[in-house]
Design a protein around this motif. Structure first.
Motif, short mmCIF file in Angstrom:
data_model
loop_
_atom_site.label_atom_id
_atom_site.label_comp_id
_atom_site.label_asym_id
_atom_site.label_seq_id
_atom_site.Cartn_x
_atom_site.Cartn_y
_atom_site.Cartn_z
N ASN A 126 -0.27 -6.06 -7.20
CA ASN A 126 0.27 -6.45 -6.28
C ASN A 126 0.84 -4.86 -5.51
OD1 ASN A 126 0.68 -9.04 -6.27
ND2 ASN A 126 2.75 -8.62 -8.42
N VAL A 127 0.04 -3.66 -5.72
CA VAL A 127 0.43 -2.37 -5.12
C VAL A 127 -1.30 -1.30 -5.14
CG1 VAL A 127 1.14 -1.68 -6.75
CG2 VAL A 127 2.02 -0.54 -5.37
N GLN A 128 -1.11 -1.00 -4.31
CA GLN A 128 -2.02 -0.66 -3.97
C GLN A 128 -2.25 1.58 -3.97
OE1 GLN A 128 -5.10 -1.45 -1.04
NE2 GLN A 128 -6.88 0.03 -1.93
N LEU A 129 -2.57 2.06 -4.23
CA LEU A 129 -2.80 4.12 -4.09
C LEU A 129 -3.58 4.12 -2.63
CD1 LEU A 129 -1.47 4.94 -7.61
CD2 LEU A 129 0.18 4.37 -5.73
N VAL A 130 -3.45 4.61 -2.03
CA VAL A 130 -4.79 4.87 -1.27
C VAL A 130 -4.12 6.33 -0.76
CG1 VAL A 130 -5.63 4.43 1.30
CG2 VAL A 130 -4.88 2.62 0.18
N SER A 131 -5.23 7.65 -0.60
CA SER A 131 -5.03 8.96 -0.10
C SER A 131 -5.13 8.46 1.28
CB SER A 131 -6.13 9.52 -1.28
OG SER A 131 -6.28 10.69 -0.22
N GLY A 132 -4.30 9.31 1.94
CA GLY A 132 -4.38 10.06 3.46
C GLY A 132 -2.56 8.75 3.84
N GLY A 133 -3.30 9.15 4.92
CA GLY A 133 -1.68 8.40 5.88
C GLY A 133 -0.79 8.04 5.94
N ILE A 171 -1.43 12.69 -14.82
CA ILE A 171 -1.47 12.16 -13.32
C ILE A 171 -0.97 10.60 -13.32
CG2 ILE A 171 -2.73 12.19 -11.03
CD1 ILE A 171 -3.95 14.68 -12.12
N THR A 172 -1.51 10.43 -14.41
CA THR A 172 -1.10 8.98 -14.13
C THR A 172 -0.10 8.23 -14.76
OG1 THR A 172 -4.00 8.53 -15.09
CG2 THR A 172 -2.21 6.04 -15.82
N HIS A 173 1.02 8.83 -15.97
CA HIS A 173 2.36 8.92 -16.06
C HIS A 173 2.76 9.32 -14.72
CE1 HIS A 173 5.81 10.10 -19.54
NE2 HIS A 173 5.57 10.54 -18.04
N GLU A 174 2.38 10.40 -14.13
CA GLU A 174 3.62 10.62 -13.25
C GLU A 174 3.31 9.22 -11.88
OE1 GLU A 174 6.11 12.38 -13.87
OE2 GLU A 174 4.91 13.74 -15.77
N PHE A 175 2.07 8.82 -12.21
CA PHE A 175 2.51 8.49 -10.43
C PHE A 175 3.16 6.79 -11.45
CE2 PHE A 175 -1.46 9.88 -8.22
CZ PHE A 175 -1.26 9.37 -6.93
N THR A 228 0.50 -0.83 -0.52
CA THR A 228 0.29 0.11 -0.08
C THR A 228 0.74 1.26 0.16
OG1 THR A 228 -1.86 -1.15 1.27
CG2 THR A 228 -1.89 0.96 1.28
N LEU A 229 0.61 2.13 -0.91
CA LEU A 229 1.23 3.22 -0.66
C LEU A 229 0.22 3.97 -0.61
CD1 LEU A 229 3.63 2.48 -4.43
CD2 LEU A 229 4.28 2.43 -1.82
N HIS A 259 10.38 3.87 -6.49
CA HIS A 259 9.58 2.39 -5.72
C HIS A 259 8.34 3.21 -4.26
CE1 HIS A 259 13.79 -0.04 -6.17
NE2 HIS A 259 13.73 0.87 -6.85
N GLY A 260 7.94 3.74 -4.83
CA GLY A 260 6.83 4.54 -4.08
C GLY A 260 7.03 5.78 -3.42
N HIS A 261 8.16 6.71 -3.28
CA HIS A 261 8.07 7.92 -2.79
C HIS A 261 8.85 9.11 -3.82
CE1 HIS A 261 9.10 4.27 -0.30
NE2 HIS A 261 8.92 5.11 0.65
#
Length: 173
Positions: free
Chosen positions: A61-68, A111-115, A33-34, A89-91
């Motif tokens: 295998n990976v999920q994007l979540v707002s917050g946290g 935005i999709t590209h940058e993610f 989870t990122l 690597h998610g940072h």
């Protein structure tokens, strides 16, 4: 008994050092989870939500979540082009350029590209519009913001075993 204890100690200490033990071959990969923070986005909030959905509905295998505890932060800028500073690597820090959007580039695609960079994918400006990592290469007529099956498979493969953070960051435009 000593062997079992040392393996247990290694399993405890190695993750703290950033080194993971291999999972058994039959173990299912865990989902990474990122967390992201889009509070720096004032004009493109709906596009951020759609871009995240475009990745999350396809990735296993990976999920994007707002917050946290956000490891990815989004910002708007006025000029200089959209880009990401990331370790792949998610940072990272994502910068969306309002002038680029005003020129006709689709904000959801940007935005999709940058993610994608934060998911470890590289630019391929010579690629077709069907690949989000082709970025601005196909021009303003390209509105596709759906990652290709190959792009999804590459990100999934990278995160299948808990993609460890890299040590260095770099800027990708």
């Amino acid at each position: 008994m000593l062997r079992r204890l040392s393996l247990g100690l290694a399993a405890t200490l190695l993750p703290l050092a950033g080194i993971g033990l291999a999972a058994p071959a039959d173990a299912a990969p865990s989902v990474v989870t990122l967390h992201y923070n889009a509070s720096g986005i004032t004009h493109y909030s709906a596009q951020v939500v759609q871009a995240v959905k475009n990745w999350d509905t396809r990735l296993k295998n990976v999920q994007l979540v707002s917050g946290g505890s956000a490891t990815i932060t989004l910002h708007e800028v006025n000029g200089g082009g959209s880009y990401t500073t990331t370790d792949g690597h998610g940072h990272g820090q994502i910068y969306i350029d309002r002038q680029q959007v005003a020129q006709g580039f689709d904000p959801t695609r940007i935005i999709t590209h940058e993610f994608g960079h934060n998911l470890g994918l590289a630019d391929d400006y010579t690629g077709p519009c069907s690949e989000v990592m082709s970025g601005h290469g196909p021009g303003t007529a390209c509105k596709n913001a759906i990652p290709s099956a190959a792009e999804v498979a590459e990100a999934d493969a990278d995160f299948a075993n808990g993609f460890a953070p890299a040590l260095a960051t770099h800027t990708v435009r």
